[in-house]
Write a protein that holds these residues in place. Structure first.
Motif, PDB file in Angstrom:
ATOM      1  N   GLY A 115     -17.700   0.694 -92.847  1.00  0.00           N
ATOM      2  CA  GLY A 115     -18.819   0.108 -92.126  1.00  0.00           C
ATOM      3  C   GLY A 115     -18.419  -1.116 -91.328  1.00  0.00           C
ATOM      4  N   ASP A 116     -19.369  -1.603 -90.577  1.00  0.00           N
ATOM      5  CA  ASP A 116     -19.227  -2.859 -89.854  1.00  0.00           C
ATOM      6  C   ASP A 116     -19.774  -3.954 -90.757  1.00  0.00           C
ATOM      7  N   PHE A 117     -18.864  -4.678 -91.418  1.00  0.00           N
ATOM      8  CA  PHE A 117     -19.255  -5.733 -92.341  1.00  0.00           C
ATOM      9  C   PHE A 117     -19.136  -7.116 -91.692  1.00  0.00           C
ATOM     10  N   VAL A 118     -19.006  -7.114 -90.367  1.00  0.00           N
ATOM     11  CA  VAL A 118     -18.836  -8.359 -89.620  1.00  0.00           C
ATOM     12  C   VAL A 118     -20.130  -8.756 -88.913  1.00  0.00           C
ATOM     13  N   SER A 119     -20.712  -7.808 -88.179  1.00  0.00           N
ATOM     14  CA  SER A 119     -21.941  -8.103 -87.440  1.00  0.00           C
ATOM     15  C   SER A 119     -23.082  -8.384 -88.407  1.00  0.00           C
ATOM     16  N   ARG A 120     -23.946  -9.311 -88.039  1.00  0.00           N
ATOM     17  CA  ARG A 120     -25.089  -9.671 -88.876  1.00  0.00           C
ATOM     18  C   ARG A 120     -26.333  -9.775 -88.002  1.00  0.00           C
ATOM     19  N   SER A 121     -27.447  -9.274 -88.515  1.00  0.00           N
ATOM     20  CA  SER A 121     -28.712  -9.465 -87.814  1.00  0.00           C
ATOM     21  C   SER A 121     -29.122 -10.927 -87.912  1.00  0.00           C
ATOM     22  N   MET A 122     -30.054 -11.336 -87.060  1.00  0.00           N
ATOM     23  CA  MET A 122     -30.509 -12.728 -87.083  1.00  0.00           C
ATOM     24  C   MET A 122     -31.104 -13.095 -88.437  1.00  0.00           C
ATOM     25  N   ALA A 156     -15.964  -2.637 -87.704  1.00  0.00           N
ATOM     26  CA  ALA A 156     -15.493  -1.252 -87.577  1.00  0.00           C
ATOM     27  C   ALA A 156     -16.677  -0.336 -87.295  1.00  0.00           C
ATOM     28  N   ARG A 157     -17.015  -0.194 -86.031  1.00  0.00           N
ATOM     29  CA  ARG A 157     -18.109   0.692 -85.647  1.00  0.00           C
ATOM     30  C   ARG A 157     -17.628   2.147 -85.732  1.00  0.00           C
ATOM     31  N   ALA A 158     -18.522   3.032 -86.127  1.00  0.00           N
ATOM     32  CA  ALA A 158     -18.156   4.433 -86.341  1.00  0.00           C
ATOM     33  C   ALA A 158     -17.553   5.069 -85.089  1.00  0.00           C
ATOM     34  N   LYS A 159     -18.110   4.753 -83.928  1.00  0.00           N
ATOM     35  CA  LYS A 159     -17.629   5.352 -82.679  1.00  0.00           C
ATOM     36  C   LYS A 159     -16.165   5.021 -82.433  1.00  0.00           C
ATOM     37  N   ALA A 160     -15.767   3.781 -82.709  1.00  0.00           N
ATOM     38  CA  ALA A 160     -14.379   3.379 -82.508  1.00  0.00           C
ATOM     39  C   ALA A 160     -13.453   4.059 -83.511  1.00  0.00           C
ATOM     40  N   VAL A 161     -13.906   4.195 -84.753  1.00  0.00           N
ATOM     41  CA  VAL A 161     -13.105   4.877 -85.775  1.00  0.00           C
ATOM     42  C   VAL A 161     -12.920   6.340 -85.413  1.00  0.00           C
ATOM     43  N   VAL A 162     -13.983   6.988 -84.960  1.00  0.00           N
ATOM     44  CA  VAL A 162     -13.906   8.399 -84.555  1.00  0.00           C
ATOM     45  C   VAL A 162     -12.892   8.589 -83.434  1.00  0.00           C
ATOM     46  N   ARG A 197     -29.021  -7.091 -97.187  1.00  0.00           N
ATOM     47  CA  ARG A 197     -27.891  -7.197 -96.268  1.00  0.00           C
ATOM     48  C   ARG A 197     -27.172  -5.854 -96.142  1.00  0.00           C
ATOM     49  N   ARG A 198     -26.982  -5.170 -97.256  1.00  0.00           N
ATOM     50  CA  ARG A 198     -26.296  -3.878 -97.209  1.00  0.00           C
ATOM     51  C   ARG A 198     -27.070  -2.855 -96.381  1.00  0.00           C
ATOM     52  N   ARG A 199     -28.384  -2.848 -96.548  1.00  0.00           N
ATOM     53  CA  ARG A 199     -29.190  -1.894 -95.787  1.00  0.00           C
ATOM     54  C   ARG A 199     -29.191  -2.223 -94.288  1.00  0.00           C
ATOM     55  N   SER A 200     -28.971  -3.479 -93.948  1.00  0.00           N
ATOM     56  CA  SER A 200     -28.980  -3.871 -92.542  1.00  0.00           C
ATOM     57  C   SER A 200     -27.642  -3.612 -91.854  1.00  0.00           C
ATOM     58  N   GLU A 201     -26.597  -3.350 -92.644  1.00  0.00           N
ATOM     59  CA  GLU A 201     -25.265  -3.150 -92.081  1.00  0.00           C
ATOM     60  C   GLU A 201     -25.077  -1.733 -91.545  1.00  0.00           C
ATOM     61  N   HIS A 202     -24.165  -1.604 -90.608  1.00  0.00           N
ATOM     62  CA  HIS A 202     -23.795  -0.313 -90.020  1.00  0.00           C
ATOM     63  C   HIS A 202     -22.778   0.349 -90.954  1.00  0.00           C
ATOM     64  N   ARG A 203     -23.286   1.134 -91.902  1.00  0.00           N
ATOM     65  CA  ARG A 203     -22.441   1.799 -92.900  1.00  0.00           C
ATOM     66  C   ARG A 203     -22.458   3.305 -92.676  1.00  0.00           C
ATOM     67  N   TYR A 204     -21.367   3.969 -93.046  1.00  0.00           N
ATOM     68  CA  TYR A 204     -21.246   5.396 -92.733  1.00  0.00           C
ATOM     69  C   TYR A 204     -20.138   6.034 -93.568  1.00  0.00           C
ATOM     70  N   ALA A 205     -20.197   7.348 -93.614  1.00  0.00           N
ATOM     71  CA  ALA A 205     -19.076   8.162 -94.093  1.00  0.00           C
ATOM     72  C   ALA A 205     -18.622   9.016 -92.916  1.00  0.00           C
ATOM     73  N   ILE A 206     -17.324   9.168 -92.767  1.00  0.00           N
ATOM     74  CA  ILE A 206     -16.774  10.026 -91.717  1.00  0.00           C
ATOM     75  C   ILE A 206     -15.880  11.069 -92.376  1.00  0.00           C
ATOM     76  N   SER A 207     -16.172  12.330 -92.101  1.00  0.00           N
ATOM     77  CA  SER A 207     -15.313  13.404 -92.580  1.00  0.00           C
ATOM     78  C   SER A 207     -14.577  14.015 -91.396  1.00  0.00           C
ATOM     79  N   ALA A 208     -13.355  14.458 -91.641  1.00  0.00           N
ATOM     80  CA  ALA A 208     -12.533  15.039 -90.588  1.00  0.00           C
ATOM     81  C   ALA A 208     -11.563  16.026 -91.226  1.00  0.00           C
ATOM     82  N   ARG A 209     -10.906  16.780 -90.377  1.00  0.00           N
ATOM     83  CA  ARG A 209     -10.016  17.833 -90.880  1.00  0.00           C
ATOM     84  C   ARG A 209      -8.758  17.926 -90.021  1.00  0.00           C
ATOM     85  N   LYS A 210      -7.668  18.286 -90.650  1.00  0.00           N
ATOM     86  CA  LYS A 210      -6.447  18.616 -89.929  1.00  0.00           C
ATOM     87  C   LYS A 210      -6.502  20.098 -89.573  1.00  0.00           C
TER      88      LYS A 210
END
Length: 214
Positions: A115-122, A156-162, A197-210
């Motif tokens: 997730g993005d644990f850096v950005s914070r809402s106001m 770490a935004r999901a789009k950049a990780v993808v 705070r956790r609910r306000s964060e951009h958190r995600y799971a990303i699955s991928a395959r070789k």
């Protein structure tokens, strides 16, 4: 643990004894989860004190001391790689993802939770400001020092990780933000401020395959 199991089953399917690498395994909680699901688990971490706790907890799991960015494992040696809250700390995620891709067998799976644990809402920033203490301020300075050295210093935004996963050769990449069951379970232990705070964060799971043809 039940909520985490649901997430892992959703993306990895039945274990069937497949060889799974828990990258940055820490004290072994995810390794224990994956062992319980029926995977043949190997844990990997850089910190020997963490590994000592994991080995004491899970004597039947193999734990290795190595760098997650350069694990130096044999090519095509793992069916599955999982990691939780590691990607945002990587200095060179492109190198890490390429190494993980080499480590997987053709058709192998990757599941990362981050997730993005850096950005914070106001509102979150206000809560942190009014709850500040000298210890909390020292921890914040230490945290900022770490952030200045990692790739995802702005989060770490999901789009950049993808994008980096695709560049490393991964395919069938899916972003899953359905983590509410985990957040609800954690909220009972964390208290309302941390839970909010956790609910306000951009958190995600990303699955991928070789690719299976590689």
């Amino acid at each position: 643990m039940t909520a985490w199991e649901v997430l892992f089953r959703r993306h990895l399917g039945e274990a069937n004894g497949r060889k799974l690498l828990d990258m940055a395994s820490g004290t072994g909680e995810i390794a224990r989860l994956c062992q319980r699901l029926g995977f043949t688990v190997t844990g990997l971490d850089w910190a020997e004190p963490m590994l000592a706790k994991a080995r004491a907890k899970l004597p039947k799991v193999t734990f290795l001391q190595a760098d997650a960015e350069h694990p130096m494992l044999p090519e095509c040696s793992m069916d599955v790689i999982v990691t939780r809250h590691l990607v945002w700390t990587l200095v060179d995620p492109a190198a890490a993802f390429a190494a993980w891709h080499r480590t997987l067998v053709p058709g192998g799976q990757l599941l990362l939770v981050d997730g993005d644990f850096v950005s914070r809402s106001m509102l979150v920033r206000l809560l942190e400001r009014f709850g500040s203490t000298p210890t909390a301020n020292r921890n914040l300075a230490w945290h900022r020092s770490i952030l200045s050295r990692v790739h995802f210093s702005n989060g770490a935004r999901a789009k950049a990780v993808v994008a980096l996963l695709a560049a490393a050769g991964f395919t069938d990449i899916t972003v899953d933000k359905r983590l509410d069951a985990i957040h609800r379970a954690q909220a009972r232990e964390l208290g309302w401020k941390k839970a909010f705070r956790r609910r306000s964060e951009h958190r995600y799971a990303i699955s991928a395959r070789k690719l299976s043809s590689e």
